[in-house]
Design a protein around this motif. Structure first.
Motif, mmCIF file in Angstrom:
data_model
loop_
_atom_site.group_PDB
_atom_site.id
_atom_site.type_symbol
_atom_site.label_atom_id
_atom_site.label_comp_id
_atom_site.label_asym_id
_atom_site.label_seq_id
_atom_site.Cartn_x
_atom_site.Cartn_y
_atom_site.Cartn_z
ATOM 1 N N ALA A 36 0.838 -1.206 0.000
ATOM 2 C CA ALA A 36 0.000 0.000 0.000
ATOM 3 C C ALA A 36 0.865 1.246 0.000
ATOM 4 N N CYS A 37 0.459 2.219 -0.782
ATOM 5 C CA CYS A 37 1.144 3.513 -0.812
ATOM 6 C C CYS A 37 1.023 4.164 0.564
ATOM 7 N N ASN A 38 2.124 4.680 1.092
ATOM 8 C CA ASN A 38 2.106 5.293 2.415
ATOM 9 C C ASN A 38 1.359 6.621 2.416
ATOM 10 N N HIS A 39 1.011 7.091 1.256
ATOM 11 C CA HIS A 39 0.362 8.398 1.143
ATOM 12 C C HIS A 39 -1.138 8.261 0.934
ATOM 13 N N CYS A 40 -1.546 7.438 -0.065
ATOM 14 C CA CYS A 40 -2.976 7.341 -0.378
ATOM 15 C C CYS A 40 -3.557 5.957 -0.121
ATOM 16 N N ASN A 41 -2.680 5.008 0.268
ATOM 17 C CA ASN A 41 -3.115 3.652 0.595
ATOM 18 C C ASN A 41 -3.517 2.801 -0.613
ATOM 19 N N ILE A 64 5.646 5.005 -2.104
ATOM 20 C CA ILE A 64 4.810 6.082 -2.647
ATOM 21 C C ILE A 64 4.411 5.688 -4.063
ATOM 22 N N CYS A 65 3.130 5.726 -4.370
ATOM 23 C CA CYS A 65 2.683 5.356 -5.711
ATOM 24 C C CYS A 65 2.992 6.472 -6.707
ATOM 25 N N ASN A 66 2.940 6.142 -7.971
ATOM 26 C CA ASN A 66 3.322 7.107 -8.997
ATOM 27 C C ASN A 66 2.411 8.336 -9.033
ATOM 28 N N THR A 67 1.129 8.127 -8.722
ATOM 29 C CA THR A 67 0.181 9.236 -8.703
ATOM 30 C C THR A 67 0.566 10.235 -7.613
ATOM 31 N N CYS A 68 0.865 9.725 -6.414
ATOM 32 C CA CYS A 68 1.255 10.602 -5.308
ATOM 33 C C CYS A 68 2.604 11.243 -5.600
ATOM 34 N N ARG A 69 3.477 10.497 -6.244
ATOM 35 C CA ARG A 69 4.799 11.010 -6.595
ATOM 36 C C ARG A 69 4.661 12.262 -7.454
HETATM 37 ZN ZN LIG Z 1 -0.370 7.030 -3.429
#
Ligand SMILES: [Zn+2]
Ligand SMILES: [Zn+2]
Length: 100
Positions: A36-41, A64-69
């Motif tokens: 899971a992304c630590n930012h948006c899960n 961190i997923c690419n979208t949050c990145r």
């Molecule tokens: Zn994310």
């Protein structure tokens, strides 16, 4: 701030060890091991195009997923522009003082 492009094998191994779910990645839609992304899960795989991995405390990973990145990078750019703006204002103020 530069993001790491290629991950060391130990990092990918940690990813596999930490990942308890196999499913479809939110970024590339491939069925694989996910974290899971630590930012948006959102669940994402360890491909460089899908996520950024950082070494984290106690042998864990900060993911961190690419979208949050993209969002985070945009924020960083905004912050840089803002500080430049302040510098510019200071310069303008100095010039004004000199003119008086
Ligand atoms: Zn994310
Ligand atoms: Zn993926």
């Amino acid at each position: 701030m530069s993001f790491q492009k290629a991950y060391p094998k130990s990092m990918l191994q940690t990813f596999r060890e930490r990942s308890e779910t196999i499913g479809n990645c939110n970024e590339c839609c491939r069925k694989t091991r996910l974290l899971a992304c630590n930012h948006c899960n959102n669940a994402i795989c360890c491909q460089e195009s899908c996520s950024i991995l950082f070494p984290h405390i106690a042998d864990s990973l900060f993911v961190i997923c690419n979208t949050c990145r993209t969002t985070i990078e945009e924020k960083i750019v905004t912050v840089i522009d803002y500080s430049k703006l302040i510098l510019l204002k200071k310069k303008i103020n100095k010039k004004r003082k000199l003119m008086i």
